[in-house]
Design an enzyme around this catalytic site. Structure first.
Site, mmCIF file in Angstrom:
data_model
loop_
_atom_site.group_PDB
_atom_site.id
_atom_site.type_symbol
_atom_site.label_atom_id
_atom_site.label_comp_id
_atom_site.label_asym_id
_atom_site.label_seq_id
_atom_site.Cartn_x
_atom_site.Cartn_y
_atom_site.Cartn_z
ATOM 1 N N GLY A 12 -43.897 -49.537 -7.208
ATOM 2 C CA GLY A 12 -44.432 -49.369 -6.092
ATOM 3 C C GLY A 12 -43.613 -48.225 -5.287
ATOM 4 O O GLY A 12 -43.731 -48.233 -4.036
ATOM 5 N N ILE A 16 -49.628 -51.032 -16.168
ATOM 6 C CA ILE A 16 -50.655 -51.646 -15.508
ATOM 7 C C ILE A 16 -50.743 -53.123 -15.363
ATOM 8 O O ILE A 16 -51.048 -53.678 -16.106
ATOM 9 C CB ILE A 16 -52.154 -51.239 -15.691
ATOM 10 C CG1 ILE A 16 -52.173 -49.645 -15.682
ATOM 11 C CG2 ILE A 16 -53.133 -51.480 -14.476
ATOM 12 C CD1 ILE A 16 -51.383 -48.719 -14.481
ATOM 13 N N GLN A 69 -12.808 -71.156 -1.077
ATOM 14 C CA GLN A 69 -13.088 -70.142 0.070
ATOM 15 C C GLN A 69 -13.884 -68.794 -0.461
ATOM 16 O O GLN A 69 -14.769 -68.381 0.169
ATOM 17 C CB GLN A 69 -11.903 -69.452 0.690
ATOM 18 C CG GLN A 69 -12.183 -68.912 1.911
ATOM 19 C CD GLN A 69 -10.918 -68.341 2.865
ATOM 20 O OE1 GLN A 69 -10.228 -67.732 2.092
ATOM 21 N NE2 GLN A 69 -11.166 -68.678 4.211
ATOM 22 N N THR A 75 -40.272 -45.482 -6.282
ATOM 23 C CA THR A 75 -38.923 -45.994 -6.609
ATOM 24 C C THR A 75 -37.793 -45.624 -5.294
ATOM 25 O O THR A 75 -38.166 -45.234 -4.304
ATOM 26 C CB THR A 75 -38.342 -45.141 -7.785
ATOM 27 O OG1 THR A 75 -38.255 -43.696 -7.197
ATOM 28 C CG2 THR A 75 -39.195 -44.869 -8.857
ATOM 29 N N GLY A 130 -46.977 -39.489 -18.130
ATOM 30 C CA GLY A 130 -46.630 -38.331 -17.610
ATOM 31 C C GLY A 130 -45.722 -38.414 -16.388
ATOM 32 O O GLY A 130 -45.150 -37.374 -16.030
ATOM 33 N N GLU A 180 -49.425 -42.905 -14.953
ATOM 34 C CA GLU A 180 -49.468 -42.445 -16.463
ATOM 35 C C GLU A 180 -48.214 -42.221 -16.896
ATOM 36 O O GLU A 180 -47.099 -42.052 -16.389
ATOM 37 C CB GLU A 180 -50.345 -40.992 -16.224
ATOM 38 C CG GLU A 180 -51.521 -41.352 -15.446
ATOM 39 C CD GLU A 180 -52.557 -39.819 -15.548
ATOM 40 O OE1 GLU A 180 -51.993 -39.023 -15.734
ATOM 41 O OE2 GLU A 180 -53.601 -40.240 -14.895
ATOM 42 N N GLY A 198 -21.124 -69.295 -16.689
ATOM 43 C CA GLY A 198 -21.961 -69.156 -18.128
ATOM 44 C C GLY A 198 -23.402 -69.460 -17.969
ATOM 45 O O GLY A 198 -24.157 -69.123 -18.515
ATOM 46 N N SER A 247 -44.047 -41.237 -9.974
ATOM 47 C CA SER A 247 -43.744 -40.882 -8.649
ATOM 48 C C SER A 247 -44.514 -39.751 -8.022
ATOM 49 O O SER A 247 -44.966 -39.867 -7.170
ATOM 50 C CB SER A 247 -42.148 -40.535 -8.637
ATOM 51 O OG SER A 247 -41.363 -41.508 -9.083
ATOM 52 N N GLU A 285 -48.310 -51.932 -0.061
ATOM 53 C CA GLU A 285 -47.399 -52.373 -1.219
ATOM 54 C C GLU A 285 -46.178 -52.466 -0.972
ATOM 55 O O GLU A 285 -45.590 -53.620 -1.423
ATOM 56 C CB GLU A 285 -48.012 -51.717 -2.562
ATOM 57 C CG GLU A 285 -47.359 -52.286 -3.670
ATOM 58 C CD GLU A 285 -47.855 -51.605 -4.949
ATOM 59 O OE1 GLU A 285 -48.173 -50.340 -4.799
ATOM 60 O OE2 GLU A 285 -47.090 -51.777 -6.109
HETATM 61 C C1 FAD Z 1 -43.517 -54.094 -14.360
HETATM 62 C C2 FAD Z 1 -44.012 -52.925 -13.795
HETATM 63 C C3 FAD Z 1 -45.412 -53.084 -13.083
HETATM 64 C C4 FAD Z 1 -46.073 -52.058 -12.496
HETATM 65 N N1 FAD Z 1 -47.331 -52.190 -12.120
HETATM 66 C C5 FAD Z 1 -47.982 -51.047 -11.995
HETATM 67 C C6 FAD Z 1 -49.408 -51.227 -11.474
HETATM 68 O O1 FAD Z 1 -49.993 -52.226 -11.625
HETATM 69 N N2 FAD Z 1 -50.210 -50.086 -11.497
HETATM 70 C C7 FAD Z 1 -49.510 -48.866 -11.273
HETATM 71 O O2 FAD Z 1 -50.389 -47.932 -11.192
HETATM 72 N N3 FAD Z 1 -48.278 -48.654 -11.774
HETATM 73 C C8 FAD Z 1 -47.441 -49.574 -11.915
HETATM 74 N N4 FAD Z 1 -46.160 -49.569 -12.283
HETATM 75 C C9 FAD Z 1 -45.626 -48.237 -12.301
HETATM 76 C C10 FAD Z 1 -44.596 -47.939 -11.200
HETATM 77 O O3 FAD Z 1 -45.181 -47.854 -9.861
HETATM 78 C C11 FAD Z 1 -43.877 -47.060 -11.657
HETATM 79 O O4 FAD Z 1 -43.080 -47.162 -12.660
HETATM 80 C C12 FAD Z 1 -42.984 -45.987 -10.471
HETATM 81 O O5 FAD Z 1 -43.614 -45.395 -9.560
HETATM 82 C C13 FAD Z 1 -41.956 -44.919 -11.004
HETATM 83 O O6 FAD Z 1 -42.797 -43.968 -11.835
HETATM 84 P P1 FAD Z 1 -42.187 -43.674 -13.354
HETATM 85 O O7 FAD Z 1 -42.039 -44.850 -13.998
HETATM 86 O O8 FAD Z 1 -42.920 -42.927 -14.189
HETATM 87 O O9 FAD Z 1 -40.762 -42.968 -13.008
HETATM 88 P P2 FAD Z 1 -40.632 -41.421 -12.856
HETATM 89 O O10 FAD Z 1 -41.741 -41.016 -11.707
HETATM 90 O O11 FAD Z 1 -40.714 -40.644 -13.926
HETATM 91 O O12 FAD Z 1 -39.155 -41.402 -12.416
HETATM 92 C C14 FAD Z 1 -38.121 -41.563 -13.093
HETATM 93 C C15 FAD Z 1 -36.670 -41.263 -12.132
HETATM 94 O O13 FAD Z 1 -36.780 -40.402 -11.378
HETATM 95 C C16 FAD Z 1 -36.616 -40.477 -10.181
HETATM 96 N N5 FAD Z 1 -37.575 -39.534 -9.445
HETATM 97 C C17 FAD Z 1 -38.800 -38.905 -9.691
HETATM 98 N N6 FAD Z 1 -39.075 -37.962 -8.748
HETATM 99 C C18 FAD Z 1 -38.073 -37.899 -7.817
HETATM 100 C C19 FAD Z 1 -37.638 -37.142 -6.572
HETATM 101 N N7 FAD Z 1 -38.886 -36.566 -5.992
HETATM 102 N N8 FAD Z 1 -36.569 -37.017 -5.899
HETATM 103 C C20 FAD Z 1 -35.595 -38.207 -6.532
HETATM 104 N N9 FAD Z 1 -35.795 -38.636 -7.680
HETATM 105 C C21 FAD Z 1 -36.920 -38.587 -8.419
HETATM 106 C C22 FAD Z 1 -37.259 -41.828 -10.012
HETATM 107 O O14 FAD Z 1 -36.742 -42.242 -8.638
HETATM 108 C C23 FAD Z 1 -36.681 -42.410 -11.225
HETATM 109 O O15 FAD Z 1 -35.312 -42.914 -10.975
HETATM 110 C C24 FAD Z 1 -45.396 -50.655 -12.727
HETATM 111 C C25 FAD Z 1 -44.108 -50.494 -13.269
HETATM 112 C C26 FAD Z 1 -43.311 -51.511 -13.739
HETATM 113 C C27 FAD Z 1 -42.091 -51.336 -14.478
#
Ligand code: FAD
Length: 380
Positions: free
Chosen positions: A364, A159, A280, A366, A131, A129, A341, A134, A243
């Site tokens: 899937g 998604i 090399q 971070t 919001g 979402e 290039g 992770s 995943e």
């Molecule tokens: C191209 C693409 C396809 C995707 N497909 C899907 C899909 O099909 N279905 C789906 O549900 N989701 C999907 N996602 C979402 C993806 O799984 C999330 O983007 C990912 O889980 C991270 O969540 P966020 O983007 O909200 O980042 P956040 O959770 O906001 O994280 C932001 C940063 O803070 C860091 N952070 C957060 N919590 C902690 C912690 N506890 N300790 C240290 N660092 C932390 C993270 O590592 C990151 O660097 C997709 C994303 C992309 C970009």
């Protein structure tokens, strides 16, 4: 190089996936990436060719096999198809269906799983979402019980396959705050109140669509709930574990493709009167890429092998994802450098792979969250 666990059976799967990719993806993949989409008919073509069903039981309409078969098929689709966006878009059933296979009733499996495997119905997984992604336990999309329906209100973002999915396996809040209040609902396209808010533009994976979804008082039958009410959190975590390994294997495949491209170019490109592989420094760069690739493949292969033996190697799987992610990013970067290039030009495959690779430390789970998983497994 192949995975150490591979047998003649895997070789046969590689061959059929390669043939499919050569016939149906490779001729158009580059155009589909530029157009940011591939034809929806490809889902049915893949299902009829038996590609979609790899890793699913024959009883469900699949070809049988497990995670090991899925990852070798995926590797061939990437190597021969040369369009990562197409392969990941085509493959979203790999994250949307496993919760239904594991925890759904036979009736739910017949309604949702089999049509994807046999007829190319499109499925997507909707957890993330705006919001936060992770922190899954804080998700806010609300599903209020009203008789034999849930009324769903909220939104999902990022998604994959979301703009054209026939249904999404969607995480919603049916109970109180935290991980104990989450349920999984299958929400079908056409359900009043369910809409695609936006198709998102992104760095890589262009041929796959990535959507923002909205639910405005969307009435979903209770019969579409997968598993127990409020009991989805462990199902979602189990799904992430699978995943993670699939993503690690995609990194290995992308790294392999970028490495092959770099070797071929280094042999062909002339500078100062000799092919650049004659320097090399180029050979050492290629040797480092080959080593990083071998390490990533070995670790991903070991994690998969342990899963096949019935273990749940959470820490090792997270390590495999991070190691494979890092290898893939470094290899793609080096492949761009070797191409000079041309490596920066949109017409060159490694330029696209370099952009595709950037997703893997994010999607899937971070890189930082993987390290949290590793820390927990290691006991600190
Ligand atoms: C191209 C693409 C396809 C995707 N497909 C899907 C899909 O099909 N279905 C789906 O549900 N989701 C999907 N996602 C979402 C993806 O799984 C999330 O983007 C990912 O889980 C991270 O969540 P966020 O983007 O909200 O980042 P956040 O959770 O906001 O994280 C932001 C940063 O803070 C860091 N952070 C957060 N919590 C902690 C912690 N506890 N300790 C240290 N660092 C932390 C993270 O590592 C990151 O660097 C997709 C994303 C992309 C970009």
């Amino acid at each position: 190089m192949t995975y150490l666990f591979e047998t003649e059976e895997h070789a046969a799967i590689r061959q059929s996936a390669r043939r499919f990719a050569q016939a149906h993806i490779a001729p158009h993949g580059a155009d589909w990436e530029e157009a940011e989409g591939f034809p929806v008919e490809l889902y049915a073509t893949a299902a009829h060719a038996g590609i979609t069903g790899i890793g699913y039981s024959e009883a469900l309409g699949g070809q049988g096999g497990g995670l090991d078969h899925v990852i070798v098929a995926c590797e061939e689709l990437i190597l021969a198809g040369r369009s990562v966006g197409t392969v990941v878009g085509l493959g979203t059933h790999g994250i949307a269906l496993p919760p239904i296979v594991r925890f759904g009733t036979p009736e739910q499996q017949a309604r949702f799983v089999t049509p994807c495997l046999t007829h190319g119905k499109i499925s997507a997984l909707a957890i993330t979402e705006q919001g936060g992604g992770s922190d899954v336990a804080s998700l806010a999309t609300r599903a209020e019980r009203d008789g034999d329906h849930y009324v769903v209100t909220g939104a999902k973002t990022f998604i994959t396959s979301g703009t054209r999915a026939d249904f999404v396996t969607c995480a919603v809040r049916t109970g109180g705050p935290g991980h104990g209040g989450v349920s999984l609902l299958v929400i079908e396209r056409g359900t009043p109140g369910f809409s695609v808010a936006k198709q998102l533009k992104k760095t890589g994976w262009w041929a796959s669509d990535t959507a923002e979804l909205r639910f405005d008082g969307c009435r979903v039958p209770v019969a579409n709930r997968i598993g127990p009410e409020h009991g989805a959190f462990p199902m979602i975590m189990l799904n992430f574990a699978g995943e993670r390994l699939a993503l690690a294997a995609q990194c290995v495949a992308i790294g392999e493709l970028a490495y092959r491209e770099a070797v071929a170019y280094a042999k062909e490109r002339q500078a100062f009167g000799r092919p650049i592989v004659g320097f090399q420094v180029t050979r050492h760069k290629l040797a480092d890429m080959a080593s990083q690739l071998a390490a990533a493949r070995a670790l991903a292969g070991e994690a998969v092998t342990r899963v096949l033996r019935g273990e749940t190697p959470a820490g090792l799987a997270a390590m495999a994802k991070n190691v494979a992610t890092d290898a893939c990013s470094a290899i793609c970067d080096a492949a761009v450098q070797i191409h000079g290039g041309y490596g920066y030009m949109r017409e060159t495959l490694v330029e696209r792979l370099f952009r595709d690779a950037r997703l893997y430390p994010i999607g899937g789970g971070t890189r930082e969250i993987m390290n949290e998983v590793i820390g927990k497994a290691e006991g600190y």
